[in-house]
Design a protein around this motif. Structure first.
Motif, PDB file in Angstrom:
ATOM      1  N   ALA A   1      -4.651  -1.918   1.086  1.00 23.93           N
ATOM      2  CA  ALA A   1      -5.424  -1.532  -0.095  1.00 23.93           C
ATOM      3  C   ALA A   1      -5.221  -0.049  -0.386  1.00 23.93           C
ATOM      4  O   ALA A   1      -4.868   0.722   0.511  1.00 23.93           O
ATOM      5  N   PRO A   2      -5.440   0.375  -1.625  1.00 24.71           N
ATOM      6  CA  PRO A   2      -5.297   1.798  -1.964  1.00 24.71           C
ATOM      7  C   PRO A   2      -6.150   2.666  -1.049  1.00 24.71           C
ATOM      8  O   PRO A   2      -7.302   2.345  -0.769  1.00 24.71           O
ATOM      9  N   GLY A   3      -5.548   3.736  -0.553  1.00 22.33           N
ATOM     10  CA  GLY A   3      -6.272   4.656   0.307  1.00 22.33           C
ATOM     11  C   GLY A   3      -6.322   4.228   1.763  1.00 22.33           C
ATOM     12  O   GLY A   3      -6.806   4.972   2.610  1.00 22.33           O
ATOM     13  N   LYS A   4      -5.832   3.029   2.058  1.00 29.14           N
ATOM     14  CA  LYS A   4      -5.861   2.529   3.435  1.00 29.14           C
ATOM     15  C   LYS A   4      -4.490   2.697   4.088  1.00 29.14           C
ATOM     16  O   LYS A   4      -3.496   2.995   3.426  1.00 29.14           O
ATOM     17  N   SER A   5      -4.449   2.459   5.385  1.00 26.73           N
ATOM     18  CA  SER A   5      -3.181   2.502   6.092  1.00 26.73           C
ATOM     19  C   SER A   5      -3.087   1.326   7.045  1.00 26.73           C
ATOM     20  O   SER A   5      -4.102   0.707   7.387  1.00 26.73           O
ATOM     21  N   ALA A   6      -1.875   1.024   7.452  1.00 26.21           N
ATOM     22  CA  ALA A   6      -1.628  -0.059   8.396  1.00 26.21           C
ATOM     23  C   ALA A   6      -0.554   0.406   9.367  1.00 26.21           C
ATOM     24  O   ALA A   6       0.270   1.252   9.035  1.00 26.21           O
ATOM     25  N   THR A   7      -0.594  -0.127  10.568  1.00 24.43           N
ATOM     26  CA  THR A   7       0.372   0.258  11.585  1.00 24.43           C
ATOM     27  C   THR A   7       1.106  -0.975  12.071  1.00 24.43           C
ATOM     28  O   THR A   7       0.504  -2.033  12.258  1.00 24.43           O
TER      29      THR A   7
END
Ligand SMILES: [Cu+2]
Length: 138
Positions: free
Chosen positions: A105-111
Motif C-alpha cells: 500500500a502507499p507509504g508502506k514497505s515490504a521485505t
C-alpha cells in the motif's frame, strides 16, 4: 609583444581552476537521474559496487518506477521495498515466482529474500505490468 612569465603563470592557474570546476560540474551531473523516458539504458554503465551481504538492499517505488530498477544483490540478501507512490504496487518476479512482495500500500514497505541462486530475475508490478526491472543475484 612581451609576455611576462607572471602573466603566463596566472593564465595557466586559471585554466587549471576552470578545468577542475568543469569536472566537478560533470561529476555532479552524473549523479542525477536521467529521466529520458526512452527506455533502454546505456550499455556503457560503469560497474557499481555491490552492497555488502546482509547490509540490506533498499528499493523504492515512486512515480511508477522502481529505484533502482536493476539492483544487484548477494544470494539470499534481504531486500526492503518501500512504496513512496500514491497507489498500490508489487515487486514480483515474472517467472518462477522467485520472489513476490504482494501488494504494498502507499507509504508502506515490504521485505523479501533474494533468490539463493545467482542469475538475472526480471520482475514487474503485477498491477502495472509496464513497471519493470531486473534483480541480479551474484
Ligand atoms: Cu504498480
Amino acid at each position: 609583444m612581451p609576455l611576462s612569465s607572471p602573466f603566463r603563470t596566472g593564465r595557466t592557474r586559471f585554466a587549471v581552476a576552470a578545468a577542475a570546476f568543469f569536472l566537478s560540474l560533470t561529476a555532479l551531473a552524473g549523479c542525477s537521474d536521467s529521466d529520458g523516458g526512452g527506455g533502454g539504458s546505456s550499455s556503457s554503465a560503469p560497474a557499481t559496487s555491490r552492497p555488502p551481504a546482509g547490509g540490506g538492499t533498499k528499493v523504492s517505488i515512486k512515480d511508477f518506477k522502481f529505484r533502482p530498477a536493476d539492483p544487484t544483490v548477494a544470494p539470499g540478501a534481504r531486500i526492503t521495498v518501500t512504496n513512496d507512490d500514491t497507489t498500490t504496487h508489487t515487486m514480483t518476479a515474472t517467472k518462477g515466482k522467485a520472489f513476490d512482495t504482494g501488494d504494498i500500500a502507499p507509504g508502506k514497505s515490504a521485505t523479501f529474500t533474494a533468490p539463493s541462486k545467482a542469475g538475472a530475475y526480471p520482475y514487474d508490478c503485477t498491477i502495472h505490468p509496464f513497471m519493470t526491472g531486473t534483480l541480479t543475484v551474484k
